[in-house]
Design an enzyme around this catalytic site. Structure first.
Site, short mmCIF file in Angstrom:
data_model
loop_
_atom_site.label_atom_id
_atom_site.label_comp_id
_atom_site.label_asym_id
_atom_site.label_seq_id
_atom_site.Cartn_x
_atom_site.Cartn_y
_atom_site.Cartn_z
N GLU A 1 14.05 23.13 35.28
CA GLU A 1 14.72 23.35 36.57
C GLU A 1 13.67 23.50 37.68
OE1 GLU A 1 18.77 25.58 34.95
OE2 GLU A 1 17.12 26.80 35.64
N LYS B 1 26.83 36.54 42.40
CA LYS B 1 25.40 36.28 42.20
C LYS B 1 24.54 36.76 43.38
CE LYS B 1 26.37 33.84 38.45
NZ LYS B 1 26.10 32.45 38.22
C1 5RP Z 1 20.21 27.92 33.53
C2 5RP Z 1 20.32 28.54 34.87
C3 5RP Z 1 21.68 28.61 35.49
O1 5RP Z 1 21.63 28.04 36.74
C4 5RP Z 1 22.10 30.04 35.62
O2 5RP Z 1 22.00 30.65 34.33
C5 5RP Z 1 23.52 30.16 36.16
O3 5RP Z 1 24.43 29.73 35.19
P1 5RP Z 1 25.98 29.71 35.42
O4 5RP Z 1 26.26 28.64 36.42
O5 5RP Z 1 26.54 29.41 34.05
O6 5RP Z 1 26.42 31.07 35.92
O7 5RP Z 1 19.37 28.95 35.48
O8 5RP Z 1 18.90 27.95 33.03
#
Ligand code: 5RP
Length: 227
Positions: free
Chosen positions: A103, A121
């Site tokens: 990422e 978040k």
């Molecule tokens: C994966 C990530 C995701 O972006 C993060 O965990 C958020 O996940 P979700 O959209 O399922 O809440 O960094 O490595």
């Protein structure tokens, strides 16, 4: 609205950020998955996508979206991904799904990072969510001690069966660092990245978001950050 409905609302809004005839960077996780499903309906608009994980690549392919190797791509106008936490400056904790290294690589190659997240978040201080750190397996113990010295409690991430360590798509392990109050994310990112044996820390402060589409009960809020 449920958390999933909020995620879907931002996944749909993110379609507005697709650059026509461009290549799109795509993140990993449940919000990114919803975005991929929306992207499937708009695939005629893009040349292809660069995926941040094997899971994302498989989902893109299931929609017949061409998945390109980052090494074959000159420009990525936009990268779209979720986050585990995001602060009011666009710094994030990522890596809950274990894809933090790929990422961060794709985010670094992209011109713009659009974060898509439900409003649970958004935080003032990062760190309530355990901070993922991808490490080279042989360095597990030494890195754990050094991370503990920073004030957090390090835990090796295990698979669901709890009997074996979780391995990333790169064949590495993850230490989740609990109990930090990250008041200076950029400094913390640099400090952890400088520990020998660390591949990537899931703090995206130097590599922060440009925009966050935040799903709320009253609609999608667009937060724009200065970098
Ligand atoms: C994966 C990530 C995701 O972006 C993060 O965990 C958020 O996940 P979700 O959209 O399922 O809440 O960094 O490595």
């Amino acid at each position: 609205m449920t958390q999933d409905q909020l995620k879907l609302s931002v996944a749909r809004s993110a379609i507005d950020y697709i650059v026509d005839d461009g290549i799109i960077g795509v993140g990993t996780g449940s919000t990114a998955n919803m975005f991929i499903d929306e992207l499937g309906k708009n695939k005629h608009r893009i040349k292809g996508a660069v995926a941040s994980s094997e899971a994302t690549a498989a989902r893109l392919r299931s929609h017949n979206i061409p998945v390109l190797d980052l090494n074959e791509v000159d420009s990525i106008p936009v990268y779209i991904d979720g986050a585990d936490e995001i602060n009011t400056y666009g710094a994030m904790i990522k890596g809950g799904g274990g894809a933090l290294t790929r990422e961060k690589i794709i985010a670094s190659a992209a011109e713009k990072f659009v974060c898509i997240a439900d409003n649970s978040k958004l935080v003032h201080v990062l760190g309530k969510y355990p901070l993922p750190v991808e490490i080279v397996p042989m360095a597990r113990s030494v890195v754990k001690r050094k991370l503990a010295a920073l004030g957090g409690k390090p835990f090796l991430r295990l698979n669901k069966d709890k009997n074996s360590p979780f391995l990333t798509d790169n064949g590495n392990m993850i230490i989740d660092l609990m109990g930090l109050e990250i008041t200076q994310p950029a400094e913390m990112e640099e400090k952890i990245n400088n520990i020998v044996g660390v591949v990537t820390v899931g703090l995206f402060a130097r590599q922060s978001a440009d925009i966050c589409l935040l799903g709320t009960n009253s609609g999608v809020n667009v937060l724009v950050f200065d970098r």
